[in-house]
Design a protein around this motif. Sequence first.
Motif, mmCIF file in Angstrom:
data_model
loop_
_atom_site.group_PDB
_atom_site.id
_atom_site.type_symbol
_atom_site.label_atom_id
_atom_site.label_comp_id
_atom_site.label_asym_id
_atom_site.label_seq_id
_atom_site.Cartn_x
_atom_site.Cartn_y
_atom_site.Cartn_z
ATOM 1 N N UNK A 3 13.004 -3.543 -18.584
ATOM 2 C CA UNK A 3 12.051 -2.623 -17.985
ATOM 3 C C UNK A 3 11.510 -3.238 -16.697
ATOM 4 N N UNK A 4 11.310 -2.385 -15.693
ATOM 5 C CA UNK A 4 10.834 -2.833 -14.387
ATOM 6 C C UNK A 4 9.583 -2.062 -14.018
ATOM 7 N N UNK A 5 8.578 -2.784 -13.538
ATOM 8 C CA UNK A 5 7.352 -2.154 -13.071
ATOM 9 C C UNK A 5 7.034 -2.694 -11.689
ATOM 10 N N UNK A 6 6.997 -1.801 -10.724
ATOM 11 C CA UNK A 6 6.717 -2.186 -9.343
ATOM 12 C C UNK A 6 5.248 -1.949 -9.021
ATOM 13 N N UNK A 7 4.759 -2.718 -8.063
ATOM 14 C CA UNK A 7 3.404 -2.528 -7.572
ATOM 15 C C UNK A 7 3.298 -3.133 -6.186
ATOM 16 N N UNK A 8 2.196 -2.821 -5.506
ATOM 17 C CA UNK A 8 1.907 -3.457 -4.230
ATOM 18 C C UNK A 8 2.082 -2.595 -2.998
ATOM 19 N N UNK A 9 2.548 -1.371 -3.171
ATOM 20 C CA UNK A 9 2.699 -0.520 -1.992
ATOM 21 C C UNK A 9 1.363 -0.087 -1.429
ATOM 22 N N UNK A 10 1.403 0.567 -0.283
ATOM 23 C CA UNK A 10 0.174 1.046 0.320
ATOM 24 C C UNK A 10 0.377 1.508 1.739
ATOM 25 N N UNK A 11 -0.747 1.776 2.403
ATOM 26 C CA UNK A 11 -0.759 2.228 3.795
ATOM 27 C C UNK A 11 -1.298 1.101 4.663
ATOM 28 N N UNK A 12 -0.515 0.688 5.649
ATOM 29 C CA UNK A 12 -0.937 -0.370 6.553
ATOM 30 C C UNK A 12 -0.597 0.019 7.979
ATOM 31 N N UNK A 13 -1.170 -0.725 8.915
ATOM 32 C CA UNK A 13 -0.845 -0.514 10.321
ATOM 33 C C UNK A 13 0.333 -1.384 10.725
ATOM 34 N N UNK A 14 0.973 -1.002 11.787
ATOM 35 C CA UNK A 14 2.092 -1.783 12.307
ATOM 36 C C UNK A 14 1.653 -3.210 12.577
ATOM 37 N N UNK A 15 2.510 -4.143 12.197
ATOM 38 C CA UNK A 15 2.214 -5.557 12.362
ATOM 39 C C UNK A 15 1.602 -6.219 11.151
ATOM 40 N N UNK A 16 1.163 -5.410 10.198
ATOM 41 C CA UNK A 16 0.524 -5.952 8.998
ATOM 42 C C UNK A 16 1.567 -6.433 7.988
ATOM 43 N N UNK A 17 1.067 -6.971 6.898
ATOM 44 C CA UNK A 17 1.922 -7.484 5.830
ATOM 45 C C UNK A 17 1.574 -6.815 4.504
ATOM 46 N N UNK A 18 2.552 -6.765 3.639
ATOM 47 C CA UNK A 18 2.364 -6.309 2.269
ATOM 48 C C UNK A 18 3.256 -7.144 1.372
ATOM 49 N N UNK A 19 2.842 -7.288 0.116
ATOM 50 C CA UNK A 19 3.698 -7.946 -0.854
ATOM 51 C C UNK A 19 3.926 -6.998 -2.026
ATOM 52 N N UNK A 20 5.172 -6.686 -2.254
ATOM 53 C CA UNK A 20 5.550 -5.871 -3.398
ATOM 54 C C UNK A 20 5.921 -6.777 -4.562
#
Length: 129
Positions: A3-20
Amino acid sequence: QVQLVESGGGLVQAGASLRLSCAASGRTFSVYQMGWFRQAPGKEREFVAAFRWNGGTTYYADSVKGRFTISRDNANAKNTVYLQMNSLQPEDTAVYYCAVDTRALSARYYYTLPNYNIWGQGTQVTVSS
């Protein structure tokens, strides 16, 4: 089964970072490789990055090389794979999916979607300009 559960998405501005994050549970001993894919509106799902479960070999699409990093945290048997995304651009906007290959089909063709047989539900990443 895995089973796989993803998280960490969102709305950011250009140049920003996110971790999924993609947390794997169940029969994780059967995982050969885990991949991240994405699908933008009106486009086909495409390969982003992959991580060889045992050994740690990584692969990246040319479009994200140098900006995204895939890694695994298996401390305390968490079996979580991360996708660190830096310098995000509007063209990175998509639904991001993690997937695993439990049949060892992706050894050579790590970028081919049918080689991954178990998929997560996806997480939305939106990058505004």
